[in-house]
Design a protein around this motif. Sequence first.
Motif, PDB file in Angstrom:
ATOM      1  N   ASN A 176       6.671   3.990  -8.203  1.00  0.00           N
ATOM      2  CA  ASN A 176       5.598   4.344  -7.614  1.00  0.00           C
ATOM      3  C   ASN A 176       5.575   5.189  -7.421  1.00  0.00           C
ATOM      4  OD1 ASN A 176       3.328   4.370  -4.946  1.00  0.00           O
ATOM      5  ND2 ASN A 176       2.453   3.450  -6.993  1.00  0.00           N
ATOM      6  N   GLU A 177       6.918   6.170  -6.637  1.00  0.00           N
ATOM      7  CA  GLU A 177       6.931   7.166  -6.690  1.00  0.00           C
ATOM      8  C   GLU A 177       6.959   7.736  -7.193  1.00  0.00           C
ATOM      9  OE1 GLU A 177      10.576   7.711  -4.018  1.00  0.00           O
ATOM     10  OE2 GLU A 177       9.179   7.277  -2.448  1.00  0.00           O
ATOM     11  N   ARG A 202       2.236   7.504  -9.395  1.00  0.00           N
ATOM     12  CA  ARG A 202       1.644   6.467  -8.333  1.00  0.00           C
ATOM     13  C   ARG A 202       0.457   5.835  -8.984  1.00  0.00           C
ATOM     14  NH1 ARG A 202       3.525   6.827  -3.894  1.00  0.00           N
ATOM     15  NH2 ARG A 202       1.228   6.574  -2.790  1.00  0.00           N
ATOM     16  N   ARG A 250       6.096  -1.527   4.327  1.00  0.00           N
ATOM     17  CA  ARG A 250       5.783  -0.107   3.576  1.00  0.00           C
ATOM     18  C   ARG A 250       5.363  -0.044   1.799  1.00  0.00           C
ATOM     19  NH1 ARG A 250       9.368   4.502   4.192  1.00  0.00           N
ATOM     20  NH2 ARG A 250       8.114   5.214   3.586  1.00  0.00           N
ATOM     21  N   ARG A 300       1.913  -1.961   1.556  1.00  0.00           N
ATOM     22  CA  ARG A 300       1.297  -1.275   2.087  1.00  0.00           C
ATOM     23  C   ARG A 300       0.899   0.509   1.186  1.00  0.00           C
ATOM     24  NH1 ARG A 300       3.296  -1.071   7.099  1.00  0.00           N
ATOM     25  NH2 ARG A 300       4.077   1.429   7.045  1.00  0.00           N
ATOM     26  N   GLU A 301       1.744   0.573   1.312  1.00  0.00           N
ATOM     27  CA  GLU A 301       1.989   2.093   0.196  1.00  0.00           C
ATOM     28  C   GLU A 301       2.397   1.846  -0.833  1.00  0.00           C
ATOM     29  OE1 GLU A 301       4.019   5.166   2.923  1.00  0.00           O
ATOM     30  OE2 GLU A 301       3.191   4.092   5.109  1.00  0.00           O
ATOM     31  N   TYR A 302       2.921   1.706  -1.290  1.00  0.00           N
ATOM     32  CA  TYR A 302       3.369   1.468  -2.975  1.00  0.00           C
ATOM     33  C   TYR A 302       3.649   0.810  -4.370  1.00  0.00           C
ATOM     34  CZ  TYR A 302       6.183   4.710  -0.482  1.00  0.00           C
ATOM     35  OH  TYR A 302       6.775   6.401   0.329  1.00  0.00           O
ATOM     36  N   ASN A 303       1.853   0.191  -3.489  1.00  0.00           N
ATOM     37  CA  ASN A 303       1.298  -0.935  -4.573  1.00  0.00           C
ATOM     38  C   ASN A 303       1.969  -1.902  -5.241  1.00  0.00           C
ATOM     39  OD1 ASN A 303      -0.824  -1.847  -6.252  1.00  0.00           O
ATOM     40  ND2 ASN A 303      -0.843   0.158  -8.058  1.00  0.00           N
TER      41      ASN A 303
END
Length: 931
Positions: free
Chosen positions: A781-782, A785, A809, A812-815
């Motif tokens: 994902n980094e 996105r 995380r 929550r943040e990286y699908n």
Amino acid sequence: MSEEEIKTFGEGTRGREVSVVSRDVLVIGGGVAGIQVALDLADMGIQVHLVEKTPSIGGRMAQLDKTFPTNDCSICILAPKMAECSRHPNITLHTYSQIKEITGSVGDFKVQVLKHARFVDEEKCTACGDCVEVCPITLSDEFNMGLSEWRAIYRPYAQAIPNAYLVSKRGTSPCKAACPAETSAQGYIALIAQGRYEEALEVVKQHNPFPATVGRVCNHPCEGECNRGELDEAVAICSLKRFVADWVYAESDRRSAIGDEPTDALPPTVTSQDARRVAIVGAGPAGLSAAHFLARMGYRVTIFEALPVPGGMMRVGIPSYRLPRHVLQREIDSILDLGVELKLCTPINDINNLFGQGYEAIFLAIGAHEPQHLDIPGEDAEGVYQGVPFLRTVNLGGEIRLGKKVVVVGGGNTAIDAARSALRLGAEEVIIAYRRSRAEMPANAWEIEDAEREGVRLELLTQPIEVISENGHISSVRCIRMRLGEPDESGRRRPIPIEGSEFDIEADALIAAVAQVPEISFLKADHGLGITPRGTFVVNPQTLETNRPGIFAGGDAARGPDALIQAIADGRRAALSMDRYLRGEPLLTPRELQPLPVAHPTDREIAELIKSGEVNMRPREMMPTAPVQERIRDFREVELGLTEEQAHAEALRCLRCGICSECWRCMEVCGPKCIDHQMAEQTLSLQVGAIVVATGFDPFDPSVVRQYGYGKYRNVITSLEYERMISASGPTGGHLRRLSDKKPAKRLGFIQCVGSRDMKHNHFCSSVCCMHATKEAILANEHDREARSTIFYTDLRAAGKGFQEYVARAQREYNVTYVRSRVAEITQDENESPIIWYEDISSGQAGSETVDLAVLAISLMPRRGAKDLAALLGVELDEYNFIKTDPFSLTDTTRPGVFACGYCRGPADIPESVAQASGAAARAAEIVMGG
């Protein structure tokens, strides 16, 4: 572990006096744990020997893109430690090495280390990469987990320590091993496959100055050993040699005609008048070959030849329908153009006088031109010829009248050449009488077949016993039938006469082609050389030295009648020996004393080559020939040569058995001259007080878990392959791509516990895979996105500090989605997208998910060879082949003075491995520093 085992472990070396003979420490394994051990010990002032079996330190950590839990660049952390390790004055690196033997006890271990040949001097190598550009052999890149390619000469990765190249060799290819001249057939074939014909010819000429000649008349023992013959038919090695010589010569002539530089011209050799002088007696294949190599080394060479023409048996013993005279002469001229002086009609009978004339070394290459007779009544009749003199007369243009019916006696190539020549001289019927069966005939099988096609008749199990003559001229040959008995000293079945079976064959001529020997009798009696009962010179078979210093002998004069390629090989061997003799060096190199093994690729490796399309599966190309009825009218060449299309197709049939083809292209372009293909393995002896083992892990092979389709579906990859793909230094530059169509991968599925916690494969938990997969999903994902990942797991090992938050995380943040499940299998759709079929453990419902890439979080295994290393170390392994250590002193093994850290003692992540490394270093320091 039982109480008794715990008690035994607890004793260790604590509380015991240890007699320390050596204050050095051996560290086995150059991964992050081994590096940390070495640095800790070195900073204490302890001398460390770090042994790593791969070409570079760094281990598996060097292959990772980022490290958990900080997601820092892996190589950014590792590279400074590697560099410090390589520069530290107290650390000696032994890369590309392995432990061979360990004896002694704590405080005084004696270790034998086998250092493999890199074939590159790492002290001289500047890592410029010029060698890579010219190497014709392409291999799967091991560092990139097979997702890209590298050459047979390679550097493992950009930050590798030592930062030097090395050559990948499985061994000597069987074709080269079988060639008396050691010609790198795999080398010139690889270059032919790439259309690099001029370079291919130079590869041949490095061992054989007669490529066009040998390509026509060689008995090609190389093809008899070719591994391709196990699949269908051997590669047409000899025909390819002829093709490349003929092509380059023709191109050279074309360029010369329009005023360009010839393609086959060697760099001009300027021989100084002060250069040392060597004499060669005999201008046959052995003598001319020796002259070729000696001249290229800078010697002033003079050849003395008794005949009026050079070439020896190539010129006077091989008919022109097999070897056209202009082909041979061109290659002789190229040798003379090197500055070689040739004196024809100059027999030498006083060897000592040559030394008196200022020659410092002599090579005797007088051949074997003296024919042996049949020793039967009537042999002196008119119309009876000896094989070698007959062919000499024919080849020098002399007149011979044979009549209509000719009998040839013998079963070798000379007999076949004489019979086929007789047809071309007008004989209407030619019969070969041979006393054994066809299976025992020493002539090349294809030559016999050609003779029969042209009309020569074989009269087998037939022995001439008398020549019948009328008015002094032969009229018939009386023969007797033979039967075969037990094998004789030659290994062939002994012919035995059948009493009462005599019969006559009408004949106008008889050609006795049974054998020939060297003409040594012309030498003065004071030559002082050892002579065998066969009439040949006594020589050292490896160096061709005679019993007199400075005198060497080879070819038929030393071996008796043998193949042309053997004579050429002796010429090269003599040149090497004479050069080393004159320079006062050993006559044999370490590589010659310790040759590489003969290489045979495994069935799996061959299957992979075929699957990848790198090997042409077409049948062997057939040599075009002139029609029989036309060719027997004269001495025109019978074999016409492969076309360029045929040669290219045939070259692609090579299996590349030796990996490195030994074409020497890398040596040609290497500026620092650091490449040495003559390197041999070395054994080093070390004395150390303690040993630390940090051998790390190997990845599990998921192809055995067949339901997941690894190796079958291109878009199913392993977690380590994923690491290389997502790394900026990897094969895709950090872009996630489907392997099938190179399209961006947006949907990823990670499958946990592949090969771990599995009753069929490994019961143990690999420990690091859960968080490793989470890290990889975050990185996806980094990088993009839009990428989303699903992790299929049974449970999560996320008990470390901050691990649960790391997982949270990711969601929550990286699908990243987690599905607690059991994956049943992976299939694929029509677009080659993997379909992951699973059972949701929470609901019990079956489900499936289609992804762009399926990533298998594979088990991490103890290194291959763990059992062998444990046996050398004298330590115990647990049931999973991890090194058994003390439960209360976690780095102590079952042998005092031997410690273990990192993954070799059980599953551990990088921080844990580094912590254990410092603990192991402290324990080793206690011993060698008397703590």
